[in-house]
Design a protein around this motif. Structure first.
Motif, PDB file in Angstrom:
ATOM      1  N   LEU A 156       4.907   1.414  14.974  1.00  0.00           N
ATOM      2  CA  LEU A 156       4.812   0.537  13.789  1.00  0.00           C
ATOM      3  C   LEU A 156       6.039   0.697  12.898  1.00  0.00           C
ATOM      4  O   LEU A 156       6.623  -0.279  12.426  1.00  0.00           O
ATOM      5  CB  LEU A 156       3.546   0.856  12.993  1.00  0.00           C
ATOM      6  N   PHE A 157       6.441   1.962  12.684  1.00  0.00           N
ATOM      7  CA  PHE A 157       7.603   2.224  11.827  1.00  0.00           C
ATOM      8  C   PHE A 157       8.885   1.711  12.500  1.00  0.00           C
ATOM      9  O   PHE A 157       9.786   1.204  11.823  1.00  0.00           O
ATOM     10  CB  PHE A 157       7.710   3.725  11.515  1.00  0.00           C
ATOM     11  N   ASN A 158       8.961   1.860  13.810  1.00  0.00           N
ATOM     12  CA  ASN A 158      10.153   1.372  14.524  1.00  0.00           C
ATOM     13  C   ASN A 158      10.275  -0.141  14.395  1.00  0.00           C
ATOM     14  O   ASN A 158      11.360  -0.668  14.167  1.00  0.00           O
ATOM     15  CB  ASN A 158      10.083   1.749  16.012  1.00  0.00           C
ATOM     16  N   ASN A 159       9.150  -0.827  14.554  1.00  0.00           N
ATOM     17  CA  ASN A 159       9.157  -2.291  14.434  1.00  0.00           C
ATOM     18  C   ASN A 159       9.605  -2.719  13.045  1.00  0.00           C
ATOM     19  O   ASN A 159      10.315  -3.698  12.876  1.00  0.00           O
ATOM     20  CB  ASN A 159       7.759  -2.876  14.680  1.00  0.00           C
ATOM     21  N   GLU A 160       9.178  -1.952  12.040  1.00  0.00           N
ATOM     22  CA  GLU A 160       9.522  -2.341  10.673  1.00  0.00           C
ATOM     23  C   GLU A 160      10.983  -2.052  10.341  1.00  0.00           C
ATOM     24  O   GLU A 160      11.653  -2.851   9.700  1.00  0.00           O
ATOM     25  CB  GLU A 160       8.616  -1.605   9.676  1.00  0.00           C
TER      26      GLU A 160
ATOM     27  N   GLU B  47       0.863  -1.183   0.000  1.00  0.00           N
ATOM     28  CA  GLU B  47       0.000   0.000   0.000  1.00  0.00           C
ATOM     29  C   GLU B  47       0.897   1.231   0.000  1.00  0.00           C
ATOM     30  O   GLU B  47       1.775   1.341   0.866  1.00  0.00           O
ATOM     31  CB  GLU B  47      -0.885   0.011   1.250  1.00  0.00           C
ATOM     32  N   THR B  48       0.672   2.149  -0.925  1.00  0.00           N
ATOM     33  CA  THR B  48       1.552   3.324  -0.981  1.00  0.00           C
ATOM     34  C   THR B  48       0.873   4.601  -0.496  1.00  0.00           C
ATOM     35  O   THR B  48       1.527   5.627  -0.350  1.00  0.00           O
ATOM     36  CB  THR B  48       2.074   3.549  -2.417  1.00  0.00           C
ATOM     37  N   ASP B  49      -0.423   4.561  -0.257  1.00  0.00           N
ATOM     38  CA  ASP B  49      -1.077   5.678   0.413  1.00  0.00           C
ATOM     39  C   ASP B  49      -0.610   5.612   1.870  1.00  0.00           C
ATOM     40  O   ASP B  49      -0.604   4.530   2.471  1.00  0.00           O
ATOM     41  CB  ASP B  49      -2.601   5.488   0.312  1.00  0.00           C
ATOM     42  N   LEU B  50      -0.210   6.742   2.445  1.00  0.00           N
ATOM     43  CA  LEU B  50       0.396   6.705   3.782  1.00  0.00           C
ATOM     44  C   LEU B  50      -0.511   6.037   4.813  1.00  0.00           C
ATOM     45  O   LEU B  50      -0.070   5.169   5.577  1.00  0.00           O
ATOM     46  CB  LEU B  50       0.778   8.129   4.230  1.00  0.00           C
ATOM     47  N   GLY B  51      -1.792   6.439   4.824  1.00  0.00           N
ATOM     48  CA  GLY B  51      -2.722   5.850   5.791  1.00  0.00           C
ATOM     49  C   GLY B  51      -2.849   4.340   5.590  1.00  0.00           C
ATOM     50  O   GLY B  51      -2.829   3.557   6.543  1.00  0.00           O
ATOM     51  N   GLU B  52      -2.943   3.936   4.345  1.00  0.00           N
ATOM     52  CA  GLU B  52      -3.085   2.505   4.038  1.00  0.00           C
ATOM     53  C   GLU B  52      -1.805   1.750   4.398  1.00  0.00           C
ATOM     54  O   GLU B  52      -1.847   0.607   4.832  1.00  0.00           O
ATOM     55  CB  GLU B  52      -3.405   2.304   2.546  1.00  0.00           C
ATOM     56  N   TYR B  53      -0.658   2.405   4.174  1.00  0.00           N
ATOM     57  CA  TYR B  53       0.630   1.779   4.501  1.00  0.00           C
ATOM     58  C   TYR B  53       0.718   1.522   6.018  1.00  0.00           C
ATOM     59  O   TYR B  53       1.133   0.447   6.463  1.00  0.00           O
ATOM     60  CB  TYR B  53       1.759   2.702   4.030  1.00  0.00           C
ATOM     61  N   ILE B  54       0.292   2.517   6.792  1.00  0.00           N
ATOM     62  CA  ILE B  54       0.291   2.371   8.260  1.00  0.00           C
ATOM     63  C   ILE B  54      -0.594   1.184   8.649  1.00  0.00           C
ATOM     64  O   ILE B  54      -0.216   0.344   9.470  1.00  0.00           O
ATOM     65  CB  ILE B  54      -0.225   3.679   8.924  1.00  0.00           C
ATOM     66  N   LEU B  55      -1.760   1.101   8.037  1.00  0.00           N
ATOM     67  CA  LEU B  55      -2.689   0.014   8.382  1.00  0.00           C
ATOM     68  C   LEU B  55      -2.165  -1.346   7.939  1.00  0.00           C
ATOM     69  O   LEU B  55      -2.405  -2.358   8.586  1.00  0.00           O
ATOM     70  CB  LEU B  55      -4.065   0.270   7.744  1.00  0.00           C
ATOM     71  N   GLN B  56      -1.443  -1.339   6.826  1.00  0.00           N
ATOM     72  CA  GLN B  56      -0.872  -2.615   6.376  1.00  0.00           C
ATOM     73  C   GLN B  56       0.152  -3.122   7.401  1.00  0.00           C
ATOM     74  O   GLN B  56       0.185  -4.306   7.721  1.00  0.00           O
ATOM     75  CB  GLN B  56      -0.208  -2.432   5.010  1.00  0.00           C
ATOM     76  N   LEU B  57       0.940  -2.195   7.933  1.00  0.00           N
ATOM     77  CA  LEU B  57       1.906  -2.595   8.972  1.00  0.00           C
ATOM     78  C   LEU B  57       1.169  -3.068  10.225  1.00  0.00           C
ATOM     79  O   LEU B  57       1.611  -3.987  10.913  1.00  0.00           O
ATOM     80  CB  LEU B  57       2.817  -1.421   9.334  1.00  0.00           C
ATOM     81  N   ALA B  58       0.047  -2.424  10.515  1.00  0.00           N
ATOM     82  CA  ALA B  58      -0.715  -2.782  11.721  1.00  0.00           C
ATOM     83  C   ALA B  58      -1.622  -3.988  11.485  1.00  0.00           C
ATOM     84  O   ALA B  58      -2.306  -4.427  12.407  1.00  0.00           O
ATOM     85  CB  ALA B  58      -1.560  -1.590  12.170  1.00  0.00           C
ATOM     86  N   LYS B  59      -1.655  -4.498  10.264  1.00  0.00           N
ATOM     87  CA  LYS B  59      -2.543  -5.609   9.870  1.00  0.00           C
ATOM     88  C   LYS B  59      -3.997  -5.265  10.163  1.00  0.00           C
ATOM     89  O   LYS B  59      -4.734  -6.033  10.781  1.00  0.00           O
ATOM     90  CB  LYS B  59      -2.152  -6.913  10.566  1.00  0.00           C
TER      91      LYS B  59
END
Ligand code: SF4
Length: 500
Positions: free
Chosen positions: A172-176, A139-151
């Motif tokens: 989320l970003f730190n974990n990734e 997902e390249t939309d920022l909001g969608e990208y965040i949600l993809q990381l959060a499952k």
């Protein structure tokens, strides 16, 4: 990266999810804060624009005309897409659309799909299917990208991660990344930008939705604020568009109207930062654009609404989310409570209709106070509150309401259809309520009434009904002593009017 299993949120459990959301103070605060901001921005933008009601009416008429002539405009649109060099696929179901996409991906030996924001791809759970086939979808939309990381799945049409704060995003970003980012918007956005850039460059396929297809030219319109949609639709060699079959306007002139309504209603902007119009793949001599363009047009329950005197108008929706921002229910519980890709008032109507499931999804029709705020907010005047009532009526007609509820309404109907029974029922209600009365109120109601009294008291029913009090008052007035009337002044016959 693990892919999101979007299906985990679809299904039953509306009551449980509601209770969980109501207990989540952060979620409630975050959703209420952002929806209020969006709502105020929309109201201001509408006022600044002027003649908002006239624009709304124009928007409604354009959408109505398209939906009433959808076969004509679909033919014109797809003919023009094909003339411009695109390939078109009509899909009756979500599974068919997934199958087409998979075939396109396999033929191109795709390993990586870069996605722009697409609610239709969420609707058909495309990420889930890609993951099963070992294809990475980013997902390249920022909001969608965040949600993809959060499952997680989106909880709002245009602000998908409306329920997350900076601290949660930083985690989320730190974990990734294995780094330690401070919870600062600039830093977090910078990381995402850096990270996503590589995906744009490496993706085999770029996937986007389509805000509006312009029938007269076969152009696909993308509306966004981050520029990722433009990257996804120009850098990869193959661009695949998935769109709902109803998302058309006849001409560019009509597009101007709906774009004006969409941006203002969604975020209060005059126009979004990027509005792209894509007509076919890259032509000879052009610097940018994909080598191939494929358009998947999805029905998935939409055509079943055509010709329906009540629900056809739901297809007028331009997915601006203004109804969600205005809805008192959505503002309290957020989007995940609805358990569906489409949430808020539009989701409560659309989900049971698209899924053709009145039993489970039909429950969403009760996730509304029926206040009509959604209709007031809607830029194309969809009467969502009326539709919610009609969905409830449909559920009743299909015998899908609980037995106790049916029995209660049957008794109600019998009592209200017979004066003697009505009088007996209201009389006995006074005595039946007695065990629950405290200082003139029912403070803890029994059974289904307990939900009501959790947040407010219910006034006790007085001993005398209104009818009895009225009758007593009439009797009192009839028996009251007659007061002698003052003599009337003699009429001024003939002469001049009295002077005062
Ligand atoms: S129903 Fe109306 S307000 Fe709600 S998303 Fe659709 S167009 Fe916007």
């Amino acid at each position: 990266m693990n892919q999101v299993d979007e299906k985990q949120l679809i299904g039953t459990g509306l009551k449980k999810r509601t209770e969980e959301a109501l207990a989540d103070q952060f979620l409630r605060k975050a959703v209420a804060f952002t929806t209020e901001k969006l709502k105020s921005a929309k109201l201001q933008a509408a006022e600044d624009f002027g003649h908002w009601e006239e624009w709304r009416e124009r928007g409604k008429q354009i959408r109505k005309h398209v939906i009433e002539n959808l076969d004509y405009y679909l033919t014109q649109f797809t003919d023009n897409v094909a003339k411009a060099g695109g390939h078109v696929y009509f899909c009756k179901t979500g599974d068919e659309a997934v199958k087409i996409f998979m075939e396109l991906a396999e033929e191109r030996r795709a390993k990586l799909v870069a996605k722009g924001k697409s609610m239709v791809s969420e609707e058909i759970h495309l990420n889930h299917h890609l993951h099963e086939k070992g294809i990475e979808a980013i997902e390249t939309d920022l909001g969608e990208y965040i949600l993809q990381l959060a499952k997680e799945t989106p909880s709002h049409l245009i602000i998908p991660a409306i329920h997350k704060n900076k601290q949660q995003i930083a985690e989320l970003f730190n974990n990734e990344s294995g780094e330690q980012f401070p919870p600062e918007t600039k830093v977090l956005a910078g990381y995402a930008r850096q990270r996503l850039r590589n995906y744009f460059l490496e993706a085999d396929i770029g996937l986007t939705g389509c805000n509006f297809g312009v029938a007269e030219s076969g152009s696909i319109t993308l509306v966004e604020n981050e520029g990722n949609g433009r990257m996804v639709s120009t850098i990869p060699k193959t661009h695949v568009v998935i769109m709902g079959m109803e998302r058309l306007v006849p001409t560019y002139e009509d597009l101007e109207v709906v774009l004006n309504l969409l941006a203002r209603s969604a975020t209060g902007q005059k126009l979004t930062s990027y509005t792209s119009m894509i007509t076919g793949p890259r032509r000879e001599g052009e610097a940018d654009g994909p080598e191939e363009l494929h358009l998947i047009i999805l029905d998935n329950g939409r055509s079943a609404q055509l010709g329906d005197p009540v629900f056809q108008d739901v297809l007028h929706c331009i997915r601006c989310a203004a109804c969600m921002n205005a809805c008192p229910v959505y503002r309290h519980v957020g989007g995940h409570t609805y358990g569906s890709v489409y949430s808020g008032p539009i989701g409560a109507v659309l989900t049971p209709l698209l899924q053709q499931d009145m039993k489970e999804a039909g429950q969403l029709a009760y996730a509304s106070s029926l206040c009509g705020a959604c209709y007031e907010a809607c830029p194309v005047k969809i009467p969502l509150h009326d539709m919610l009532v009609q969905l409830r009526a449909r559920k009743v007609k299909m015998g899908l309401t609980p037995l106790a509820e049916r029995a209660a309404f049957k008794s109600f109907q019998t009592a209200f259809g017979n004066v003697t029974l009505y009088k007996m029922a209201t009389k006995s209600a006074y005595y039946l309520q007695k065990p629950f009365i405290s200082k003139g109120y029912i403070k803890k109601g029994p059974g289904p009434m307990s939900g009501w009294t959790q947040s407010r008291f219910f006034p006790m029913k007085p001993k005398q009904s209104f009818r009895e009090r009225w009758e007593a008052l009439q009797k009192e007035l009839k028996n009251a002593p007659v007061v002698a009337k003052a003599p009337e002044a003699p009429a001024n016959k003939g002469g001049k009017p009295h002077e005062h």
